[in-house]
Design a protein around this motif. Structure first.
Motif, PDB file in Angstrom:
ATOM      1  N   GLY A 186       6.006  34.525  59.794  1.00 17.08           N
ATOM      2  CA  GLY A 186       6.128  35.553  60.816  1.00 17.08           C
ATOM      3  C   GLY A 186       7.127  35.251  61.912  1.00 17.08           C
ATOM      4  N   ASP A 187       6.909  35.909  63.055  1.00 16.02           N
ATOM      5  CA  ASP A 187       7.810  35.851  64.196  1.00 16.02           C
ATOM      6  C   ASP A 187       7.161  35.129  65.378  1.00 16.02           C
ATOM      7  OD1 ASP A 187       9.810  37.612  62.976  1.00 16.02           O
ATOM      8  OD2 ASP A 187       8.288  39.168  63.225  1.00 16.02           O
ATOM      9  N   GLY A 188       8.021  34.584  66.247  1.00 11.56           N
ATOM     10  CA  GLY A 188       7.529  34.015  67.489  1.00 11.56           C
ATOM     11  C   GLY A 188       7.366  35.110  68.526  1.00 11.56           C
ATOM     12  N   VAL A 189       6.247  35.086  69.226  1.00  8.82           N
ATOM     13  CA  VAL A 189       5.960  36.063  70.279  1.00  8.82           C
ATOM     14  C   VAL A 189       5.842  35.306  71.599  1.00  8.82           C
ATOM     15  CG1 VAL A 189       4.342  37.795  71.149  1.00  8.82           C
ATOM     16  CG2 VAL A 189       4.730  37.571  68.679  1.00  8.82           C
ATOM     17  N   THR A 190       6.594  35.725  72.592  1.00  7.26           N
ATOM     18  CA  THR A 190       6.552  35.100  73.912  1.00  7.26           C
ATOM     19  C   THR A 190       6.300  36.170  74.964  1.00  7.26           C
ATOM     20  OG1 THR A 190       8.143  33.425  73.202  1.00  7.26           O
ATOM     21  CG2 THR A 190       7.776  33.647  75.572  1.00  7.26           C
ATOM     22  N   VAL A 191       5.302  35.925  75.808  1.00  6.48           N
ATOM     23  CA  VAL A 191       4.970  36.874  76.874  1.00  6.48           C
ATOM     24  C   VAL A 191       4.858  36.106  78.182  1.00  6.48           C
ATOM     25  CG1 VAL A 191       3.310  38.563  77.743  1.00  6.48           C
ATOM     26  CG2 VAL A 191       3.728  38.373  75.284  1.00  6.48           C
ATOM     27  N   GLU A 192       5.598  36.539  79.191  1.00  7.76           N
ATOM     28  CA  GLU A 192       5.491  35.944  80.525  1.00  7.76           C
ATOM     29  C   GLU A 192       4.606  36.831  81.385  1.00  7.76           C
ATOM     30  OE1 GLU A 192       8.177  34.797  84.440  1.00  7.76           O
ATOM     31  OE2 GLU A 192       9.161  35.144  82.505  1.00  7.76           O
ATOM     32  N   ASP A 228       2.387  37.805  62.024  1.00  2.00           N
ATOM     33  CA  ASP A 228       2.892  38.136  60.693  1.00  2.00           C
ATOM     34  C   ASP A 228       3.974  39.208  60.764  1.00  2.00           C
ATOM     35  OD1 ASP A 228       1.243  36.327  59.417  1.00  2.00           O
ATOM     36  OD2 ASP A 228      -0.397  37.749  59.238  1.00  2.00           O
ATOM     37  N   ALA A 229       3.754  40.211  61.572  1.00  2.34           N
ATOM     38  CA  ALA A 229       4.728  41.303  61.737  1.00  2.34           C
ATOM     39  C   ALA A 229       4.916  41.509  63.233  1.00  2.34           C
ATOM     40  CB  ALA A 229       4.232  42.574  61.065  1.00  2.34           C
ATOM     41  N   GLY A 230       5.909  40.804  63.794  1.00  3.90           N
ATOM     42  CA  GLY A 230       6.087  40.806  65.230  1.00  3.90           C
ATOM     43  C   GLY A 230       6.338  42.180  65.816  1.00  3.90           C
ATOM     44  N   ALA A 231       7.109  43.017  65.108  1.00  4.58           N
ATOM     45  CA  ALA A 231       7.437  44.344  65.628  1.00  4.58           C
ATOM     46  C   ALA A 231       6.201  45.208  65.803  1.00  4.58           C
ATOM     47  CB  ALA A 231       8.431  45.031  64.694  1.00  4.58           C
ATOM     48  N   THR A 232       5.181  44.943  65.019  1.00  9.20           N
ATOM     49  CA  THR A 232       3.919  45.683  65.150  1.00  9.20           C
ATOM     50  C   THR A 232       2.976  44.985  66.114  1.00  9.20           C
ATOM     51  OG1 THR A 232       4.127  46.506  62.877  1.00  9.20           O
ATOM     52  CG2 THR A 232       1.930  46.589  63.885  1.00  9.20           C
ATOM     53  N   ALA A 233       2.943  43.657  66.034  1.00  9.51           N
ATOM     54  CA  ALA A 233       1.978  42.902  66.833  1.00  9.51           C
ATOM     55  C   ALA A 233       2.300  42.933  68.323  1.00  9.51           C
ATOM     56  CB  ALA A 233       1.919  41.460  66.344  1.00  9.51           C
ATOM     57  N   LEU A 234       3.594  42.890  68.686  1.00 10.79           N
ATOM     58  CA  LEU A 234       3.936  42.831  70.106  1.00 10.79           C
ATOM     59  C   LEU A 234       3.475  44.071  70.876  1.00 10.79           C
ATOM     60  CD1 LEU A 234       5.185  41.335  72.438  1.00 10.79           C
ATOM     61  CD2 LEU A 234       7.427  42.220  71.769  1.00 10.79           C
ATOM     62  N   PRO A 235       3.729  45.298  70.389  1.00 11.20           N
ATOM     63  CA  PRO A 235       3.197  46.461  71.116  1.00 11.20           C
ATOM     64  C   PRO A 235       1.676  46.444  71.230  1.00 11.20           C
ATOM     65  CG  PRO A 235       4.889  47.151  69.564  1.00 11.20           C
ATOM     66  CD  PRO A 235       4.596  45.718  69.263  1.00 11.20           C
ATOM     67  N   ALA A 236       1.023  46.006  70.157  1.00 13.57           N
ATOM     68  CA  ALA A 236      -0.441  45.942  70.195  1.00 13.57           C
ATOM     69  C   ALA A 236      -0.910  44.923  71.232  1.00 13.57           C
ATOM     70  CB  ALA A 236      -0.984  45.581  68.813  1.00 13.57           C
ATOM     71  N   LEU A 237      -0.206  43.798  71.318  1.00  8.52           N
ATOM     72  CA  LEU A 237      -0.563  42.776  72.296  1.00  8.52           C
ATOM     73  C   LEU A 237      -0.344  43.280  73.716  1.00  8.52           C
ATOM     74  CD1 LEU A 237      -1.321  39.932  73.203  1.00  8.52           C
ATOM     75  CD2 LEU A 237       1.036  39.213  72.719  1.00  8.52           C
ATOM     76  N   ALA A 265       7.613  39.909  81.231  1.00  8.91           N
ATOM     77  CA  ALA A 265       8.630  39.968  80.179  1.00  8.91           C
ATOM     78  C   ALA A 265       7.983  39.622  78.853  1.00  8.91           C
ATOM     79  CB  ALA A 265       9.778  39.003  80.478  1.00  8.91           C
ATOM     80  N   ALA A 266       8.595  40.109  77.779  1.00 10.28           N
ATOM     81  CA  ALA A 266       8.063  39.821  76.443  1.00 10.28           C
ATOM     82  C   ALA A 266       9.210  39.841  75.449  1.00 10.28           C
ATOM     83  CB  ALA A 266       7.002  40.840  76.049  1.00 10.28           C
ATOM     84  N   GLY A 267       9.052  39.100  74.356  1.00  9.26           N
ATOM     85  CA  GLY A 267      10.113  39.077  73.358  1.00  9.26           C
ATOM     86  C   GLY A 267       9.652  38.525  72.036  1.00  9.26           C
ATOM     87  N   LEU A 268      10.505  38.745  71.009  1.00 10.01           N
ATOM     88  CA  LEU A 268      10.271  38.240  69.663  1.00 10.01           C
ATOM     89  C   LEU A 268      11.427  37.331  69.271  1.00 10.01           C
ATOM     90  CD1 LEU A 268       9.200  41.491  67.765  1.00 10.01           C
ATOM     91  CD2 LEU A 268       7.700  39.634  68.503  1.00 10.01           C
ATOM     92  N   SER A 269      11.170  36.377  68.406  1.00 11.77           N
ATOM     93  CA  SER A 269      12.235  35.503  67.919  1.00 11.77           C
ATOM     94  C   SER A 269      11.894  35.019  66.522  1.00 11.77           C
ATOM     95  CB  SER A 269      12.412  34.298  68.853  1.00 11.77           C
ATOM     96  OG  SER A 269      11.233  33.497  68.854  1.00 11.77           O
ATOM     97  N   GLY A 309      -7.531  37.374  69.550  1.00  8.95           N
ATOM     98  CA  GLY A 309      -8.438  38.341  68.934  1.00  8.95           C
ATOM     99  C   GLY A 309      -7.746  39.447  68.166  1.00  8.95           C
ATOM    100  N   LEU A 310      -6.427  39.503  68.211  1.00  8.88           N
ATOM    101  CA  LEU A 310      -5.692  40.557  67.513  1.00  8.88           C
ATOM    102  C   LEU A 310      -5.399  40.152  66.067  1.00  8.88           C
ATOM    103  CD1 LEU A 310      -3.096  41.564  70.253  1.00  8.88           C
ATOM    104  CD2 LEU A 310      -5.188  42.777  69.616  1.00  8.88           C
ATOM    105  N   PRO A 311      -5.464  41.088  65.133  1.00 10.66           N
ATOM    106  CA  PRO A 311      -5.177  40.780  63.720  1.00 10.66           C
ATOM    107  C   PRO A 311      -3.745  40.298  63.537  1.00 10.66           C
ATOM    108  CG  PRO A 311      -6.230  42.935  63.949  1.00 10.66           C
ATOM    109  CD  PRO A 311      -5.876  42.492  65.332  1.00 10.66           C
ATOM    110  N   GLY A 312      -3.589  39.222  62.759  1.00 13.46           N
ATOM    111  CA  GLY A 312      -2.263  38.719  62.428  1.00 13.46           C
ATOM    112  C   GLY A 312      -1.603  37.877  63.481  1.00 13.46           C
ATOM    113  N   VAL A 313      -2.259  37.620  64.612  1.00 13.33           N
ATOM    114  CA  VAL A 313      -1.701  36.791  65.675  1.00 13.33           C
ATOM    115  C   VAL A 313      -2.344  35.405  65.601  1.00 13.33           C
ATOM    116  CG1 VAL A 313      -1.381  36.502  68.158  1.00 13.33           C
ATOM    117  CG2 VAL A 313      -1.256  38.788  67.143  1.00 13.33           C
ATOM    118  N   VAL A 314      -1.519  34.370  65.473  1.00 20.95           N
ATOM    119  CA  VAL A 314      -2.033  33.008  65.295  1.00 20.95           C
ATOM    120  C   VAL A 314      -1.294  32.048  66.216  1.00 20.95           C
ATOM    121  CG1 VAL A 314      -2.685  33.418  62.884  1.00 20.95           C
ATOM    122  CG2 VAL A 314      -0.391  32.560  63.408  1.00 20.95           C
ATOM    123  N   ASP A 315      -1.762  30.801  66.241  1.00 22.88           N
ATOM    124  CA  ASP A 315      -1.113  29.722  67.009  1.00 22.88           C
ATOM    125  C   ASP A 315      -0.879  30.117  68.461  1.00 22.88           C
ATOM    126  OD1 ASP A 315      -1.042  28.355  64.616  1.00 22.88           O
ATOM    127  OD2 ASP A 315       1.057  28.821  64.205  1.00 22.88           O
TER     128      ASP A 315
END
Length: 351
Positions: free
Chosen positions: A245-251, A286-295, A308-312, A267-273
């Protein structure tokens, strides 16, 4: 990166251990630090092996043992086919060693430093002068050859340090944090020279660093070390590809908000570590483009402000985070703070 040949390793380390502050030192009240705790690694001929980790991880201790400057407490280590404990003289003839701190005389010229290094390595006067001239040209500092080193720039002086390590044409070169403190242009020049030494000269290079981009760019194999242990190893691409998957960073607004956001993200599906460091929340999806808005929606519902928030795509920092539970930057910062608070003795032990 170079293309290593398939043959016996030039560097072989198995079960290496080293403890500082034991014996008589411990009886005087010094703390005991396990600098190496069963370290294993190997480097192929003509390759760059990158030891990646924060200060205090055991990188410099490993290099000092391989360079016969320190004795291990346990385990075995061979360099260019020679045991570092049983045949240290043969190891020294086969290696070049560039320490973190400058080794040249600032009150001598660049040429004088290199000639002296050559004579100390057993070269005759004529050969030492010839080799000095060759290295000054190679590293692009011939124009300053007869100026005192104290007048050189930091990048030029660091090149001279490396040239000193090469004066006797070693099979193996140890570079301990070679670009620390250099400006971007000087770093790029050093990277180019390291690549040339491995690919062009067939030299085996052990490079210690805490710069992610340096390890990613130069190393054929990366060994990530933490607290004296190998936590994972492999090619940079293989290590990154091993993360899904993708790295998710939220400040977030503050440290408390980041701590509160961690269970929300977990607690969100597909979000780990999921890890909170200061005001920053890091995770993988697993799918950052979907998980980030949900987060972001979940954090908004929880009343947690996001700055701020981003994917990598996966990076070596993500690899380090996955295996140690913290980012390399956070580990480096923690090690620096510990060394500073413990004073000069702790700083020496951590090295």
């Amino acid at each position: 990166m170079s293309t290593p040949t398939l043959s016996a390793p030039t560097i072989e380390v198995a079960g290496l251990t080293k403890t500082y502050g034991s014996g008589r030192t411990a009886r005087r009240g010094s703390r005991t630090v396990r600098a190496l705790d069963g370290l294993d690694l190997a480097a192929a001929p003509g390759s760059v092996l990158g030891l990646l980790g924060p200060n205090g991880a055991g990188k410099s201790t490993t290099v000092k043992i391989l360079a016969t400057l320190s004795a291990p407490d346990g385990g075995t280590a061979r360099v260019a086919g020679h045991d570092v404990v049983r045949d240290p003289a043969a190891v020294r003839r086969a290696i070049g060693y560039v320490a973190q701190r400058p080794v040249t005389d600032p009150m001598g010229t660049g040429r004088e430093n290199l000639v002296l290094a050559g004579r100390l390595q057993g070269l005759g006067a004529r050969d030492a002068r010839s080799r000095a001239g060759e290295l000054l040209e190679r590293f692009g500092v011939a124009h300053a050859a007869d100026r005192l080193v104290k007048t050189w720039s930091g990048g030029m002086a660091r090149k001279l340090d490396v040239a000193v390590g090469l004066v006797h044409r070693p099979q193996v070169l140890f570079l301990d944090e070679p670009t620390t403190g250099l400006d971007p242009e000087a770093r790029a020049a050093m990277w180019a020279e390291i690549e040339r030494m491995a690919a062009g000269d067939g030299m085996t290079i052990l490079l210690t660093t805490h710069y992610l981009d340096e390890a990613d760019r130069l190393a054929d194999q990366v060994v990530i070390v933490d607290a004296g242990r190998v936590v994972t190893a492999g090619t940079p691409d293989a290590l990154k590809d091993g993360l899904r998957g993708d790295g998710v960073t939220v400040e977030l607004d503050d440290v408390a908000a980041a701590a509160a956001a961690a269970p929300v993200a977990a607690g969100l599906p597909g979000v780990v570590d999921v890890v909170a460091e200061g005001r920053t929340l890091r995770a993988r999806a697993d799918a950052g483009a979907t998980a980030l808005p949900a987060l972001l929606a979940a954090l908004d519902t929880a009343g947690l402000g996001v700055r701020a928030a981003g994917l990598s795509r996966p990076t070596l920092d993500d690899v380090y985070l996955r295996h140690t539970g913290r980012s390399l930057e956070a580990a480096h910062r923690a090690a620096s703070e510990t060394a500073g608070s413990a004073g000069a003795e702790a700083t020496e032990v951590a090295a």
